[in-house]
Write a protein that holds these residues in place. Structure first.
Motif, mmCIF file in Angstrom:
data_model
loop_
_atom_site.group_PDB
_atom_site.id
_atom_site.type_symbol
_atom_site.label_atom_id
_atom_site.label_comp_id
_atom_site.label_asym_id
_atom_site.label_seq_id
_atom_site.Cartn_x
_atom_site.Cartn_y
_atom_site.Cartn_z
ATOM 1 N N MET A 1 40.351 47.686 26.711
ATOM 2 C CA MET A 1 39.659 48.904 27.098
ATOM 3 C C MET A 1 39.936 49.219 28.556
ATOM 4 N N SER A 2 39.861 50.476 28.870
ATOM 5 C CA SER A 2 40.036 50.951 30.231
ATOM 6 C C SER A 2 38.679 51.384 30.777
ATOM 7 N N HIS A 32 40.357 43.391 30.412
ATOM 8 C CA HIS A 32 40.333 44.849 30.332
ATOM 9 C C HIS A 32 41.004 45.448 31.566
#
Length: 128
Positions: A1-2, A32
């Motif tokens: 995830m960003s 992440h």
């Protein structure tokens, strides 16, 4: 995830900036991506190189610098909020005919457009 972080808490005087820093470390440790850290409102004080914590306190400003340098993350400081609170870079100091500036690299003055871009491109935006 960003992840993109929005830090609105002052460097000292609240727990928000310290919580944001620990969250940033956890995001990275879990693999992440930390795409943006944007400092807004009182959070711009995190970029003030003249902040001098007591010797027995964590130097949060230096911790942000080390994190950004190690992870190659640009630390964005809202230009309007920064100037309003006495945080300026060399160029803005020169334009205002000031003899000093106090924004420490890798903190950079930028506009709210950078925050909008981060919000559009990150999977999650977390505010502290």
């Amino acid at each position: 995830m960003s992840f993109a972080l929005l830090v609105t808490g002052a460097c000292y005087g609240s727990q928000a900036a310290a919580d944001a820093y620990r969250f940033a470390q956890a995001v990275i440790a879990q693999g992440h991506v930390l795409s943006c850290i944007f400092f807004y409102q009182a959070g711009v004080t995190n970029g003030n190189s003249l902040v001098l914590p007591a010797s027995d306190e964590t130097n949060l400003q230096q911790a942000w610098v080390e994190l950004a340098t190690q992870q190659k993350i640009r630390l964005e400081v809202c230009v309007a909020a920064g100037l309003r609170r006495g945080v300026c870079d060399q160029m803005s100091a020169s334009q205002a005919k000031l003899t000093h500036w106090n924004l420490n690299e890798p903190f950079y003055l930028s506009g709210l457009g950078e925050l909008a871009k981060a919000a559009l491109t990150a999977d999650r935006v977390v505010q502290f």
